[in-house]
Design an enzyme around this catalytic site. Structure first.
Site, PDB file in Angstrom:
ATOM      1  CB  SER A  63      41.465 -35.091  49.404  1.00 51.35           C
ATOM      2  OG  SER A  63      42.596 -35.337  49.662  1.00 51.35           O
ATOM      3  CE  LYS A  66      44.044 -38.285  47.768  1.00 54.42           C
ATOM      4  NZ  LYS A  66      44.012 -37.636  49.690  1.00 54.42           N
ATOM      5  CE1 TYR A 188      47.961 -37.386  47.237  1.00 51.44           C
ATOM      6  CE2 TYR A 188      49.365 -36.161  48.578  1.00 51.44           C
ATOM      7  CZ  TYR A 188      48.230 -36.747  48.100  1.00 51.44           C
ATOM      8  OH  TYR A 188      47.366 -36.639  49.081  1.00 51.44           O
ATOM      9  CE1 TYR A 240      40.017 -38.399  52.304  1.00 47.31           C
ATOM     10  CE2 TYR A 240      39.088 -36.472  53.263  1.00 47.31           C
ATOM     11  CZ  TYR A 240      39.662 -36.671  52.488  1.00 47.31           C
ATOM     12  OH  TYR A 240      40.009 -35.924  51.376  1.00 47.31           O
ATOM     13  CB  VAL A 258      42.862 -30.825  53.827  1.00 44.19           C
ATOM     14  CG1 VAL A 258      42.292 -31.880  54.701  1.00 44.19           C
ATOM     15  CG2 VAL A 258      44.038 -30.417  53.076  1.00 44.19           C
TER      16      VAL A 258
HETATM   17  N1  GLN Z   1      47.520 -32.851  50.547  1.00 45.96           N
HETATM   18  C1  GLN Z   1      46.503 -33.128  50.911  1.00 45.96           C
HETATM   19  C2  GLN Z   1      47.285 -34.631  51.840  1.00 45.96           C
HETATM   20  O1  GLN Z   1      47.219 -35.379  51.381  1.00 45.96           O
HETATM   21  C3  GLN Z   1      45.357 -33.678  50.200  1.00 45.96           C
HETATM   22  C4  GLN Z   1      44.065 -34.636  51.672  1.00 45.96           C
HETATM   23  C5  GLN Z   1      43.017 -34.360  51.969  1.00 45.96           C
HETATM   24  O2  GLN Z   1      42.403 -33.346  51.042  1.00 45.96           O
HETATM   25  N2  GLN Z   1      42.442 -34.966  52.428  1.00 45.96           N
HETATM   26  O3  GLN Z   1      47.556 -34.768  53.105  1.00 45.96           O
END
Ligand code: GLN
Length: 304
Positions: A63, A66, A188, A240, A258
């Protein structure tokens, strides 16, 4: 500020840290990582670097990517972007569905999965080769042309990304996704699979610490207002349902993934990347947060 001394102290203090976190396993390829990996790389606007641990090994940025897709989209679009997503903390998990349904398919912010899927949709609309665009952007701002996707991670997520497919379908039912769902999911998943090490991440994020400019060549990537807005979003939405906790304990704008990476910036001072794959129950690197909390406590510098 003696960052080398501070990082050495942190490394010493945390050498026997009992970490109850767990490596992400819902994307099976991510579970193969060595959970004991730990590295920190801090890059100052003065051009100096300070580091310890596993800072040269690449990992899945997930993430953290992003921030890069938002930056590309904000370079293209004006305020119209904010008709398709909001700028409020979600207070919910990054892949939560129920808030999205209640709010008519408008993601709370660009840093939860639904928001990033809308960004991917925009990239598909705007570019013939959106994946190349993403990769070239990251290579340019970090100055590292060898940065690449991790094909295995991308495929693993593609085969297990049912929740992301659900988010995209739900938004399409509200008219907030314009393109074919499998096309934007592909963008994505590859975006999340980008592999970088701590040094490369700290270099890339220098743009957000250095008023939108690449430090080495002064190229303006984002104008000052855009970079301030991205930093505000990292501060309020970068973790988050733990964004408040991160602001409280660490007090820097940042973004986690993650894969166990966290990157944070102190405007006009430094960017810092930390990697430790074991996550807390909110999906953020447990030791990573601990490390950054100690860093901001020991430096005594605060953006507040
Ligand atoms: N690729 C992961 C997902 O879409 C990214 C989530 C994350 O890093 N929080 O679930």
């Amino acid at each position: 500020m003696d960052y080398t001394k501070i990082l050495n102290e942190i490394s010493e203090e945390l050498s026997n840290f009992n970490n109850p976190g767990k490596v992400a396993s819902y994307i099976p390829e991510l579970s193969k990582v060595d959970p004991s990996k730990f590295g920190v790389h801090l890059y100052c606007t003065s051009g100096t670097h300070h580091a310890f641990g596993d800072t040269q090994e690449r990992f899945s940025i997930q993430s953290i990517s992003k921030v890069f897709s938002l930056s590309i989209v904000m370079r293209l679009l004006g305020d119209d972007l904010w008709k398709r997503m909001d700028v409020e903390p979600s207070g919910n998990a990054y892949n939560s569905l129920f808030q999205l349904e209640r709010e008519n398919g408008i993601p709370r912010n660009p840093f939860i999965n639904s928001g990033a899927l809308v960004l991917a949709d925009i990239l598909v609309s705007e570019f013939d080769h959106p994946k190349d665009k993403l990769l070239n952007f990251v290579r340019n701002i970090s100055g590292v042309p060898s940065i690449d996707f991790d094909e295995k991670v991308a495929q693993s997520e593609k085969h297990h990304g049912h929740r992301n497919a659900a988010l995209a379908n739900l938004m399409k039912s509200f008219g907030n996704i314009k393109n074919d769902i499998s096309t934007l999911l592909d963008v994505y998943f590859y975006q999340c699979s980008i592999a970088m090490n701590c040094e490369e991440l700290a270099k890339a994020f220098m743009v957000y610490a250095n008023e939108g400019k690449i430090l080495n060549n002064d190229e303006e990537i984002l104008n000052p207002m855009k970079v301030q807005r991205i930093n505000a979003l990292m501060q309020t939405c970068g973790f988050y349902d733990e964004a408040g906790e991160f602001a409280f304990r660490v007090g820097l704008p940042g973004k986690s993934g993650v894969g166990g990476g966290i990157v944070a910036i102190h405007p006009e001072k430094y960017s810092v990347a930390v990697w430790s794959p074991k996550l807390n129950e909110r999906g953020n690197s447990l030791l990573g947060m601990e490390t950054l909390e100690r860093l901001t406590t020991k430096t005594g510098l605060s953006i507040f």
